[in-house]
Scaffold this motif. Structure first.
Motif, mmCIF file in Angstrom:
data_model
loop_
_atom_site.group_PDB
_atom_site.id
_atom_site.type_symbol
_atom_site.label_atom_id
_atom_site.label_comp_id
_atom_site.label_asym_id
_atom_site.label_seq_id
_atom_site.Cartn_x
_atom_site.Cartn_y
_atom_site.Cartn_z
ATOM 1 N N LEU A 204 0.826 -1.211 0.000
ATOM 2 C CA LEU A 204 0.000 0.000 0.000
ATOM 3 C C LEU A 204 0.860 1.260 0.000
ATOM 4 O O LEU A 204 0.531 2.248 -0.658
ATOM 5 C CB LEU A 204 -0.918 0.006 1.221
ATOM 6 N N GLY A 205 1.974 1.215 0.733
ATOM 7 C CA GLY A 205 2.862 2.369 0.776
ATOM 8 C C GLY A 205 3.487 2.689 -0.561
ATOM 9 O O GLY A 205 3.968 3.811 -0.776
ATOM 10 N N SER A 206 3.503 1.724 -1.475
ATOM 11 C CA SER A 206 4.086 1.932 -2.808
ATOM 12 C C SER A 206 3.045 2.279 -3.855
ATOM 13 O O SER A 206 3.398 2.501 -5.007
ATOM 14 C CB SER A 206 4.825 0.658 -3.255
ATOM 15 N N MET A 207 1.768 2.321 -3.466
ATOM 16 C CA MET A 207 0.706 2.578 -4.444
ATOM 17 C C MET A 207 0.564 4.077 -4.711
ATOM 18 O O MET A 207 0.702 4.900 -3.797
ATOM 19 C CB MET A 207 -0.625 2.025 -3.934
ATOM 20 N N PRO A 208 0.270 4.442 -5.946
ATOM 21 C CA PRO A 208 0.006 5.858 -6.245
ATOM 22 C C PRO A 208 -1.245 6.317 -5.506
ATOM 23 O O PRO A 208 -2.230 5.595 -5.402
ATOM 24 C CB PRO A 208 -0.208 5.858 -7.763
ATOM 25 N N GLY A 209 -1.186 7.518 -4.975
ATOM 26 C CA GLY A 209 -2.312 8.062 -4.241
ATOM 27 C C GLY A 209 -2.253 7.810 -2.747
ATOM 28 O O GLY A 209 -3.012 8.407 -1.991
ATOM 29 N N VAL A 210 -1.349 6.925 -2.319
ATOM 30 C CA VAL A 210 -1.190 6.649 -0.884
ATOM 31 C C VAL A 210 0.079 7.342 -0.407
ATOM 32 O O VAL A 210 1.171 7.060 -0.907
ATOM 33 C CB VAL A 210 -1.113 5.134 -0.615
ATOM 34 N N TYR A 211 -0.067 8.242 0.566
ATOM 35 C CA TYR A 211 1.086 8.992 1.049
ATOM 36 C C TYR A 211 1.776 8.282 2.202
ATOM 37 O O TYR A 211 3.006 8.182 2.229
ATOM 38 C CB TYR A 211 0.646 10.387 1.493
ATOM 39 N N ARG A 212 0.989 7.781 3.151
ATOM 40 C CA ARG A 212 1.597 7.124 4.304
ATOM 41 C C ARG A 212 0.719 5.974 4.786
ATOM 42 O O ARG A 212 -0.513 6.060 4.779
ATOM 43 C CB ARG A 212 1.822 8.109 5.455
ATOM 44 N N VAL A 213 1.391 4.896 5.221
ATOM 45 C CA VAL A 213 0.729 3.742 5.828
ATOM 46 C C VAL A 213 1.437 3.443 7.140
ATOM 47 O O VAL A 213 2.659 3.299 7.173
ATOM 48 C CB VAL A 213 0.781 2.501 4.906
ATOM 49 N N ASP A 214 0.654 3.363 8.214
ATOM 50 C CA ASP A 214 1.188 2.973 9.522
ATOM 51 C C ASP A 214 0.632 1.613 9.900
ATOM 52 O O ASP A 214 -0.588 1.420 9.913
ATOM 53 C CB ASP A 214 0.808 3.993 10.600
ATOM 54 N N LEU A 215 1.520 0.670 10.183
ATOM 55 C CA LEU A 215 1.134 -0.629 10.725
ATOM 56 C C LEU A 215 1.414 -0.590 12.223
ATOM 57 O O LEU A 215 2.566 -0.600 12.657
ATOM 58 C CB LEU A 215 1.922 -1.758 10.048
ATOM 59 N N LEU A 216 0.362 -0.518 13.021
ATOM 60 C CA LEU A 216 0.504 -0.407 14.468
ATOM 61 C C LEU A 216 0.521 -1.796 15.105
ATOM 62 O O LEU A 216 -0.333 -2.635 14.790
ATOM 63 C CB LEU A 216 -0.648 0.408 15.057
ATOM 64 N N THR A 217 1.474 -2.019 15.983
ATOM 65 C CA THR A 217 1.577 -3.292 16.676
ATOM 66 C C THR A 217 2.120 -3.041 18.078
ATOM 67 O O THR A 217 2.302 -1.894 18.490
ATOM 68 C CB THR A 217 2.467 -4.280 15.897
ATOM 69 N N ARG A 218 2.410 -4.117 18.793
ATOM 70 C CA ARG A 218 2.871 -3.978 20.174
ATOM 71 C C ARG A 218 4.389 -3.859 20.225
ATOM 72 O O ARG A 218 5.100 -4.582 19.509
ATOM 73 C CB ARG A 218 2.418 -5.196 20.998
ATOM 74 N N GLN A 219 4.856 -2.952 21.041
ATOM 75 C CA GLN A 219 6.291 -2.841 21.285
ATOM 76 C C GLN A 219 6.682 -3.863 22.352
ATOM 77 O O GLN A 219 6.102 -3.903 23.435
ATOM 78 C CB GLN A 219 6.638 -1.428 21.759
ATOM 79 N N VAL A 220 7.666 -4.709 22.036
ATOM 80 C CA VAL A 220 8.106 -5.760 22.957
ATOM 81 C C VAL A 220 9.578 -5.540 23.259
ATOM 82 O O VAL A 220 10.449 -5.758 22.412
ATOM 83 C CB VAL A 220 7.895 -7.161 22.357
ATOM 84 N N ALA A 221 9.863 -5.090 24.461
ATOM 85 C CA ALA A 221 11.243 -4.879 24.897
ATOM 86 C C ALA A 221 11.563 -5.931 25.951
ATOM 87 O O ALA A 221 11.662 -5.646 27.138
ATOM 88 C CB ALA A 221 11.420 -3.474 25.455
ATOM 89 N N SER A 222 11.703 -7.160 25.500
ATOM 90 C CA SER A 222 11.917 -8.285 26.403
ATOM 91 C C SER A 222 13.232 -8.971 26.060
ATOM 92 O O SER A 222 13.579 -9.096 24.883
ATOM 93 C CB SER A 222 10.760 -9.284 26.290
ATOM 94 N N PRO A 223 13.959 -9.432 27.055
ATOM 95 C CA PRO A 223 15.225 -10.136 26.766
ATOM 96 C C PRO A 223 15.029 -11.454 26.029
ATOM 97 O O PRO A 223 15.975 -11.981 25.452
ATOM 98 C CB PRO A 223 15.818 -10.364 28.165
ATOM 99 N N GLU A 224 13.816 -11.982 26.018
ATOM 100 C CA GLU A 224 13.580 -13.256 25.355
ATOM 101 C C GLU A 224 13.351 -13.116 23.856
ATOM 102 O O GLU A 224 13.217 -14.113 23.161
ATOM 103 C CB GLU A 224 12.389 -13.974 25.994
ATOM 104 N N VAL A 225 13.260 -11.877 23.343
ATOM 105 C CA VAL A 225 13.086 -11.660 21.909
ATOM 106 C C VAL A 225 14.159 -10.690 21.421
ATOM 107 O O VAL A 225 14.847 -10.035 22.207
ATOM 108 C CB VAL A 225 11.683 -11.108 21.578
ATOM 109 N N ASP A 226 14.273 -10.581 20.113
ATOM 110 C CA ASP A 226 15.289 -9.726 19.509
ATOM 111 C C ASP A 226 15.020 -8.251 19.837
ATOM 112 O O ASP A 226 13.868 -7.824 19.987
ATOM 113 C CB ASP A 226 15.297 -9.944 17.997
#
Length: 1054
Positions: A204-226
């Motif tokens: 969608l971010g590469s389509m003409p007519g679309v200026y910005r796309v935000d994919l919102l998700t959870r921020q995970v700051a845990s030592p068990e993940v990257d």
């Protein structure tokens, strides 16, 4: 599961020690069943769908017993257990039939009531004459959506879109999401949905007519993940950015935006995210407003650029998107990916867990309610296949394909639907990026030799990893790519391969079953499937013919497809049910013919691509025959490969996005209606006359003074008033505004001369709550007005100093009307100016206190109505509610006295109120909400004051949503809010507990409503309230003012 292989030997033992079938019985069985197979009957009719682990354990013990007598005793015991298992299966089948019958009766009753309401102007279109023209879901029956079939057409469409600059928000909460090196298969939450949403955002971010796309998700700051999952923002590099570089701007493109919510240092499964969703909504709301203002400065001529749509993926994100859509008044889209009601039905059929156990494990009822809310709120529901609509979405109260067709016909003919709404079901298959895929001709011999342009490819690590398993790596490869999950049916595939000697001689089998370190570290379900596969390999002696590598990178999947294609192999998906089948499209793009299940999405894919065969996943022989046919018949293989490559562009991301954007364009645009761009975000401390005059102009546009406080919740769009009444009201408004403006300027002159000004009039901006350091929201649902008054006095006393200084403002949030509030304030010797705002009618009206008493006590924000009126049923809803109220009677009484009666004097244009004489005889709120949903009426039903009153308001209106409106409208920081509640409250109580604001529970207040509240919810409060959240504070029982202040001491210091 232990697998069903042991059943063969077990049945043989039963037949050996038990009485043989006589000839008559045997011939009868043969006549009735044809070629009777006791093993197959046992597996399909008794064991399938049940957890036979215990039976298997018993059989292992019986098999190891040497004593014939003891062995026979154990077998006899197992026979009784199997009989009980069969009886349980019959019971479950009966329960399933009862649920289906109940659902059918509820639907038929709902359709009859809708037909009765709309009977005055039924048109021929509603009687079914247009079914051949438009299908149940509004799509042409003849086939697929219109698509772009040439490069020229795509370029033409792209040139038409270049003037637009759209902002789109996608939401996907669970799992680990990043743009590169996705850890697909790491756990059950990080699967195909993660890849889908990332690629959709990128495309969608590469389509003409679309200026910005935000994919919102959870921020995970845990030592068990990257560490990358803790980064706040990540830009998604477009695959073909060179095509649209001219449209790039400072903030344009696609981004992953990670919002912190839930435990900060833990990565938790999706089932545990539910209580933290309000916190995400508040964080996402702050980001979207900030980004809208930034984009407004860049491309909007200083006016905020609001999202054109908010798209939720899966139930948790759908719940979030509904709340954000309501808070921002923008259209919502929803994609379920997998659905809770369908999963619940499947789990109940299996009989391993009761409904309560299923809910405890999967939080399934909370998930289903989120999906129902998504249906209530969505303009469009995007599905991958028709099977998802016909067999899954129709299980929901909020979607009826028959009623949807009738409403669609009425809309086309401009006939009233009497307040009924149905989301539009749209089939848009997932896309895929094909620019990097170059299908290559040749065979393994040519590939191994290599050439100057393409060096020897077997040196690729993943190729070597796979080929080391094979004795003859040049044989065609049968490739399966799936998690080791029972639903994926991998064991049946291995059996089919092992028992078909011609297939084993012609081909190798490669099983890519995710990544693993050790079997002991896998989940019990996945480990048992893998162990079953290993046992089958050993049983059929498939060493040298089956590959099952432990590791592969996401970037190597394409190389695996290439390897299978170079060997002239086949891709297979034998899952029992496949919602869509993205791997089938990926395989076809690499030139692989397909063998796929006939259940679900592969049917639609096969109809488009025509590049393989469909099989019954329960029929082992069917699987073997289809694979053998494609591997042995080279002409058929070549034709399927060519068909797939020729038609695969129909599943490209540009095709998907073009259809997606055209559907968004069909939605009625919605966004915040006030005219000033800086209303919500202006936190300036300036008291200049120019600022004040701008505010005066803003009030004249956006706010109306309530001079009588009586039914002032009427809509600003009410056309029933005559022109004379409007003129009179406008005159009053102008006089009130001029009077208020003079007082503002006078107050400013006083402030400039150093005189002390009371906090009620010193702001210089309207409303006063914009200048408060903290906002305290009193949302106590007490059993009586005296209890509420006592709570208010305690809170006022606890913060008397800050209240006088003006650093703390107060909001009263209640089910009462503004007239009731006025009487309540008078009875308690309180002044309207003690509060900055009043959230009335359970959140359907918003008032502010005025600066000068002579102008009237309250002013109503009519733009709040434009915010919440989405899908409000109006008169059609009111008639249905009155009919429902008339059906609730006390049948034990001789005269069948009505229990629920309409309360006209307590109702407003956006709140229908009813009085309840006996709360114990009224059905739970969930039943009323279900009944209204079945009739396509979208609203929020709230039982108030311990069930003695019912308020019905717009579906996206609530007291908690009103607080978010104040943030959007006036820039009131939600983290600076404190919400006071009791032990329990109205049925919207739970919505007040989550979010970034602080919640203070005043123990001992409204404790009598706890049972009523529990009975009106399908799930425990712990599924929606973060029990261990630092934002939820509790006072001692029967607290004092000092207790309240002590609970908030740290907040006051900050």
């Amino acid at each position: 599961m232990a697998g069903n292989d042991w059943i063969n030997s077990y049945l043989e033992a039963i037949l050996d020690v038990g009485p043989n079938l006589d000839d008559a019985k045997a011939s009868l069985l043969l006549r009735e069943r044809g070629r009777f197979s006791p093993t197959r009957y046992f597996v399909e009719e008794v064991i399938t769908g049940f957890d036979e682990t215990d039976l298997h354990r018993s059989w292992v013990k019986a098999q190891a017993t040497r004593s014939p007598q003891e062995r026979n005793t154990r077998l006899e015991n197992m026979c009784w257990r199997i009989w009980n298992l069969a009886r349980q299966k019959k019971q479950l089948e009966g329960q399933l039939a009862q649920r289906k019958a109940k659902r059918r009766l509820e639907r038929e009753r709902g359709r009859r009531e809708v037909a009765a309401d709309m009977s005055d102007d039924l048109s021929e279109g509603e009687k079914g004459d247009i079914v051949s023209e438009v299908s149940t879901h509004g799509e042409n029956n003849k086939g697929r959506l219109p698509r772009i079939n040439s490069v020229d057409a795509m370029e033409t469409w792209a040139s038409q879109q270049k003037g637009k600059k759209l902002y789109i928000v996608l939401i996907s909460l669970h799992g680990l999401i990043r743009g590169e090196n996705m850890e697909l298969g790491r756990d059950s939450d990080t699967g195909g949905q993660v890849k889908y949403v990332v690629e959709l955002a990128r495309a969608l971010g590469s389509m003409p007519g679309v200026y910005r796309v935000d994919l919102l998700t959870r921020q995970v700051a845990s030592p068990e993940v990257d560490w990358s999952y803790g980064e706040p923002t990540e830009m998604l590099t477009p695959r073909n950015s060179e095509d649209f570089m001219d449209d790039m701007g400072e903030s344009s493109g696609a981004y992953i935006v990670r919002i912190p919510f839930g435990p900060r240092d833990k990565y938790i499964p999706k089932e545990l995210l539910w209580p933290h969703i309000p916190e995400f909504v508040d964080g996402a709301l702050k980001h979207i407003i900030q980004m809208s203002n930034v984009l407004g400065e860049q491309i909007g001529s200083g006016k905020p650029v609001w999202p054109v749509a908010i798209h939720g993926h899966y139930a948790d994100a759908g719940d979030s998107a509904a709340l954000l859509s309501g808070a921002l008044n923008v259209p919502m889209l929803f994609t379920g990916h997998s659905l809770g009601r369908d999963k619940l039905e499947q789990l109940l059929k299996q009989g391993r867990l009761s409904k309560d156990e299923i809910n405890t494990t999967y939080k399934i009822m909370r998930r289903i309610e989120a999906e129902e809310l998504s249906l209530d709120s969505s303009e469009i529901v995007i599905t991958s296949t028709r099977q998802e609509i016909d067999e899954q979405w129709r299980l929901y109260d909020g979607f009826d394909p028959v009623l949807e067709r009738k409403l669609r016909a009425r809309i086309r003919r401009n006939v009233s639907c009497y307040g009924r709404f149905m989301p539009r079901m749209v089939i848009i298959p997932p896309g895929m990026e094909f620019h990097h895929i170059i299908p290559q001709d040749g065979d393994m011999d040519g590939e191994i030799e290599g050439n100057e342009e393409h060096p020897s490819s077997p040196d690729l690590p993943i190729w070597s990893e796979i080929m080391r398993f094979f004795t003859n790596p040049r044989k065609p490869m049968i490739l399966a790519l799936a998690r080791p999950d029972p639903k994926k049916n991998i064991t049946t595939l291995v059996k089919a391969f092992g028992e078909c000697r011609p297939l084993r001689e012609l081909a190798n089998l490669t099983l890519i079953m995710g990544n693993r370190e050790g079997i002991d570290e896998m989940s019990s379900t996945n480990a048992s499937v893998l162990l079953s596969v290993l046992k089958l390999i050993d049983k059929y002696d498939l060493y040298g013919q089956v590959a099952y590598p432990k590791h592969h990178k996401q970037s190597e999947v394409a190389d695996i497809y290439r390897l299978a294609a170079k060997t002239k192999g086949v891709f297979i998906n034998p899952a029992f049910i496949e919602p869509f089948g993205l791997t089938l499209i990926e395989a076809a793009a690499h030139g692989l013919p397909l063998v796929a299940t006939k259940n679900g999405g592969p049917v639609d894919i096969h109809r488009v691509l025509d590049n393989g065969l469909l099989i019954d996943p329960h029929d082992q022989q069917s699987i073997a025959d289809a694979l053998l046919k494609l591997v042995a018949d080279k002409l058929l293989w070549a034709r399927c490969r060519q068909n797939g490559l020729k038609n695969i562009h129909l599943f490209s991301w540009p095709e998907h996005c073009k259809t997606y954007l055209s559907r968004i364009a069909s939605c009625k645009p919605r966004h915040p209606q006030w005219q000033r761009s800086d209303d919500g975000g202006d936190s300036s401390e300036s008291d200049s006359p120019s600022d004040s005059l701008r505010d005066i102009h803003d009030i004249s546009l956006n706010l109306k003074f309530s001079l009588d406080g009586d039914r002032s919740g009427a809509s600003g769009n009410d056309n029933s008033l005559d022109s004379e009444g409007n003129a009179d009201r406008n005159t009053k408004l102008e006089n009130a505004v001029l009077s208020w403006s003079r007082s503002v300027l006078k107050d400013q002159r006083k402030a400039g001369s150093g005189d002390r000004v009371e906090h009620s009039s010193s702001t210089g901006k309207f409303p006063a709550l914009r200048r408060r350091k903290h906002i305290f929201v009193i949302a106590v649902d007490s059993d009586s007005n005296e209890d509420l008054l006592d709570a208010i006095r305690k809170i006022f006393k606890a913060f008397e100093k800050e209240r006088i200084e003006g650093s703390i403002g107060f909001i009263l949030s209640t089910f009462m009307t503004i007239s009731e509030i006025r009487s309540f304030l008078v009875s308690g010797s309180l002044n309207a100016n003690d509060f900055d705002a009043f959230i009335c009618n359970s959140g359907s009206d918003l008032f502010y206190s005025t600066i000068n008493p002579e102008d009237g006590p309250f002013v109503i924000d009519f733009y709040y109505h434009s915010h919440i009126e989405y899908r409000w049923g109006g008169e059609g809803l009111r008639k249905t509610l009155v009919r429902w109220a008339g059906s609730i009677t006390d049948k034990k009484a001789g005269n069948e006295e009505h229990i629920v009666t309409p309360a006209e004097q307590l109702s407003a244009n956006y709140c229908y109120a009813f009085k309840v004489k006996n709360a114990g005889m009224v059905p739970p709120v969930k039943e009323l909400r279900k009944s209204l949903r079945i009739q396509a009426l979208r609203c929020n039903v709230i039982y108030c004051r311990n069930g003695t009153r019912i308020n019905v308001i717009p579906v996206l209106a609530s007291r908690s949503q009103a607080l978010r409106y104040l943030f959007v409208r006036w820039g009131i920081d939600l983290s600076k809010m404190v919400v006071f509640v009791g032990d329990s409250g109205d049925t919207d109580y739970e919505g007040l507990l989550g979010g970034v604001h602080k919640s203070v529970m005043l123990k001992g207040i409204c404790s009598n409503a706890s049972n009523q509240l529990l009975a009106n919810r399908n799930y425990p409060l712990s599924d929606v309230m973060p029990v261990d959240s630092p934002n939820i504070l509790q006072t001692p029982q029967d607290c004092t003012s000092s207790d309240i202040r002590d609970a908030l001491e740290n907040i006051l210091k900050s």
